[in-house]
Design a protein around this motif. Structure first.
Motif, mmCIF file in Angstrom:
data_model
loop_
_atom_site.group_PDB
_atom_site.id
_atom_site.type_symbol
_atom_site.label_atom_id
_atom_site.label_comp_id
_atom_site.label_asym_id
_atom_site.label_seq_id
_atom_site.Cartn_x
_atom_site.Cartn_y
_atom_site.Cartn_z
ATOM 1 N N PHE A 68 0.821 -1.209 0.000
ATOM 2 C CA PHE A 68 0.000 0.000 0.000
ATOM 3 C C PHE A 68 0.857 1.262 0.000
ATOM 4 O O PHE A 68 0.524 2.247 -0.666
ATOM 5 N N CYS A 69 1.961 1.227 0.707
ATOM 6 C CA CYS A 69 2.849 2.389 0.755
ATOM 7 C C CYS A 69 3.475 2.633 -0.620
ATOM 8 O O CYS A 69 3.518 3.781 -1.094
ATOM 9 N N ALA A 70 3.945 1.576 -1.280
ATOM 10 C CA ALA A 70 4.528 1.713 -2.614
ATOM 11 C C ALA A 70 3.486 2.206 -3.613
ATOM 12 O O ALA A 70 3.769 3.063 -4.460
ATOM 13 N N ALA A 71 2.275 1.660 -3.514
ATOM 14 C CA ALA A 71 1.197 2.067 -4.427
ATOM 15 C C ALA A 71 0.871 3.544 -4.248
ATOM 16 O O ALA A 71 0.654 4.271 -5.239
ATOM 17 N N GLN A 72 0.830 4.008 -3.014
ATOM 18 C CA GLN A 72 0.537 5.419 -2.758
ATOM 19 C C GLN A 72 1.597 6.322 -3.390
ATOM 20 O O GLN A 72 1.266 7.332 -4.033
ATOM 21 N N HIS A 73 2.861 5.966 -3.236
ATOM 22 C CA HIS A 73 3.931 6.774 -3.822
ATOM 23 C C HIS A 73 3.877 6.726 -5.344
ATOM 24 O O HIS A 73 4.153 7.733 -6.015
ATOM 25 N N ASN A 103 -4.981 -3.310 8.644
ATOM 26 C CA ASN A 103 -4.822 -2.097 7.839
ATOM 27 C C ASN A 103 -5.830 -0.998 8.177
ATOM 28 O O ASN A 103 -5.834 0.041 7.515
ATOM 29 N N ARG A 104 -6.637 -1.205 9.192
ATOM 30 C CA ARG A 104 -7.696 -0.240 9.456
ATOM 31 C C ARG A 104 -7.182 1.075 10.033
ATOM 32 O O ARG A 104 -7.888 2.083 10.010
ATOM 33 N N TYR A 105 -5.940 1.076 10.542
ATOM 34 C CA TYR A 105 -5.403 2.312 11.117
ATOM 35 C C TYR A 105 -4.701 3.183 10.076
ATOM 36 O O TYR A 105 -4.377 4.328 10.354
ATOM 37 N N TRP A 106 -4.455 2.618 8.900
ATOM 38 C CA TRP A 106 -3.805 3.399 7.843
ATOM 39 C C TRP A 106 -4.900 4.057 6.999
ATOM 40 O O TRP A 106 -5.231 3.611 5.923
ATOM 41 N N PHE A 107 -5.451 5.133 7.520
ATOM 42 C CA PHE A 107 -6.603 5.772 6.866
ATOM 43 C C PHE A 107 -6.271 6.243 5.457
ATOM 44 O O PHE A 107 -7.143 6.276 4.583
ATOM 45 N N VAL A 108 -5.012 6.587 5.219
ATOM 46 C CA VAL A 108 -4.625 7.091 3.908
ATOM 47 C C VAL A 108 -4.763 6.014 2.834
ATOM 48 O O VAL A 108 -4.901 6.325 1.647
ATOM 49 N N GLU A 110 -7.269 3.664 2.869
ATOM 50 C CA GLU A 110 -8.584 3.048 3.058
ATOM 51 C C GLU A 110 -9.227 2.609 1.747
ATOM 52 O O GLU A 110 -9.753 1.493 1.641
ATOM 53 N N LYS A 111 -9.186 3.462 0.740
ATOM 54 C CA LYS A 111 -9.829 3.124 -0.535
ATOM 55 C C LYS A 111 -9.157 1.918 -1.178
ATOM 56 O O LYS A 111 -9.831 0.991 -1.657
ATOM 57 N N MET A 112 -7.828 1.902 -1.196
ATOM 58 C CA MET A 112 -7.106 0.778 -1.789
ATOM 59 C C MET A 112 -7.323 -0.497 -0.985
ATOM 60 O O MET A 112 -7.491 -1.581 -1.562
ATOM 61 N N VAL A 113 -7.317 -0.401 0.328
ATOM 62 C CA VAL A 113 -7.534 -1.580 1.180
ATOM 63 C C VAL A 113 -8.888 -2.205 0.868
ATOM 64 O O VAL A 113 -9.006 -3.427 0.704
ATOM 65 N N ASN A 114 -9.907 -1.388 0.751
ATOM 66 C CA ASN A 114 -11.252 -1.895 0.459
ATOM 67 C C ASN A 114 -11.309 -2.554 -0.915
ATOM 68 O O ASN A 114 -11.959 -3.599 -1.092
ATOM 69 N N GLN A 115 -10.621 -1.961 -1.894
ATOM 70 C CA GLN A 115 -10.630 -2.545 -3.244
ATOM 71 C C GLN A 115 -9.913 -3.891 -3.267
ATOM 72 O O GLN A 115 -10.399 -4.852 -3.878
ATOM 73 N N ILE A 116 -8.762 -3.968 -2.606
ATOM 74 C CA ILE A 116 -8.011 -5.226 -2.571
ATOM 75 C C ILE A 116 -8.769 -6.274 -1.749
ATOM 76 O O ILE A 116 -8.831 -7.455 -2.124
ATOM 77 N N ALA A 117 -9.365 -5.856 -0.632
ATOM 78 C CA ALA A 117 -10.079 -6.793 0.236
ATOM 79 C C ALA A 117 -11.242 -7.461 -0.479
ATOM 80 O O ALA A 117 -11.593 -8.606 -0.169
ATOM 81 N N SER A 118 -11.833 -6.778 -1.454
ATOM 82 C CA SER A 118 -12.996 -7.334 -2.164
ATOM 83 C C SER A 118 -12.636 -8.588 -2.951
ATOM 84 O O SER A 118 -13.492 -9.448 -3.194
ATOM 85 N N THR A 119 -11.365 -8.722 -3.364
ATOM 86 C CA THR A 119 -10.926 -9.942 -4.044
ATOM 87 C C THR A 119 -10.014 -10.799 -3.163
ATOM 88 O O THR A 119 -9.880 -12.005 -3.389
ATOM 89 N N TYR A 120 -9.397 -10.185 -2.160
ATOM 90 C CA TYR A 120 -8.565 -10.927 -1.207
ATOM 91 C C TYR A 120 -9.391 -12.010 -0.515
ATOM 92 O O TYR A 120 -8.862 -13.066 -0.152
ATOM 93 N N ILE A 121 -10.670 -11.768 -0.364
ATOM 94 C CA ILE A 121 -11.552 -12.727 0.307
ATOM 95 C C ILE A 121 -11.594 -14.058 -0.428
ATOM 96 O O ILE A 121 -11.929 -15.102 0.139
ATOM 97 N N GLN A 122 -11.235 -14.043 -1.723
ATOM 98 C CA GLN A 122 -11.241 -15.268 -2.543
ATOM 99 C C GLN A 122 -9.839 -15.876 -2.684
ATOM 100 O O GLN A 122 -9.595 -16.690 -3.562
#
Length: 235
Positions: A68-73, A103-108, A110-122
């Motif tokens: 997530f940090c690399a993606a943000q940069h 990852n819930r404390y890294w608010f910056v 949040e959008k990417m975490v939610n997008q990845i989590a939607s497929t991470y579940i599989q």
């Protein structure tokens, strides 16, 4: 598939399998930025990127914080036409609930975490392709042992994140065969950074063809290693 056996200490994940932390208790995000972003010079390299794609390969996906940090940069500095390909290997992935909690404390992020989590579940053993940010960020998450996974990868890295648990606690991963594969998947001037300064890691990297340098470590860690690939002696 075996998920990570963790315990929550002060709201942070702790590996019971390896008796080690997933990231610094001082400031995990600052540690990632210091070790992996700064010592691979990623912000500058993203800004000067001529190619359409930049590839990072990581040992030890863990909580996903490095990703997530690399993606943000990348989103902040790279040209809009470029994509980030992030290839990571994890033997014992977090369950989806633990992944979200970690990852819930890294608010910056949040959008990417939610997008990845939607497929991470599989998530399944082997290769999992997870994308976010309209496809600009492409995560290839391999679930399995690095000794089995790395021979299946043929995309060379522009930068390495050598993470995972400490060599003293996860010696099986930090084996000589790992560094053979790292050399195979590197090109001239491919960079690396790692939180560890263990002597065996430094020697393996040098034998693999890397120019290895030391820097002050983050937080309580005295030193870390970084450098670049300069020869193909093990190819």
């Amino acid at each position: 598939m075996q998920f990570a056996n963790i315990q929550w200490k002060n709201q942070q994940p702790y590996s019971l399998d390896f008796d080690d932390v997933y990231y610094s208790s001082d400031d995990g995000l600052a540690e990632t930025d210091y070790v992996f972003i700064q010592h691979n010079q990623l912000s500058q390299r993203f800004a000067q990127l001529d190619a359409n794609r930049f590839t990072i390969i990581e040992t030890g996906f863990g909580s996903g914080l490095n990703f997530f940090c690399a993606a943000q940069h990348f989103l902040a500095h790279a040209p809009h036409h470029a994509t980030l390909q992030f290839i990571s290997v994890e033997r014992y992935p977090l369950s989806v609930d633990d992944f979200i909690k970690a990852n819930r404390y890294w608010f910056v992020f949040e959008k990417m975490v939610n997008q990845i989590a939607s497929t991470y579940i599989q998530l399944k053993p082997g290769l999992n392709k997870l994308n976010c940010c309209d496809g600009r960020i492409q995560l290839a998450l391999w679930v399995g042992d690095v000794s089995h996974v790395f021979p299946q990868i043929n995309t060379p890295a522009d930068a390495w994140f050598l993470d995972g648990f400490a060599p003293s606690k996860n010696s099986e991963m930090w084996s000589e065969s790992l560094f053979h594969q790292i050399a195979r998947l590197s090109k001239i001037n491919t960079t690396f950074a790692t939180f560890t300064s263990a002597g065996e890691v430094r020697r393996h990297l040098q034998t693999a063809g890397f120019n290895v340098r030391k820097a002050a470590g983050f937080g309580k860690k005295r030193e870390m290693l970084y450098g670049k690939f300069t020869s193909g002696s093990m190819l």
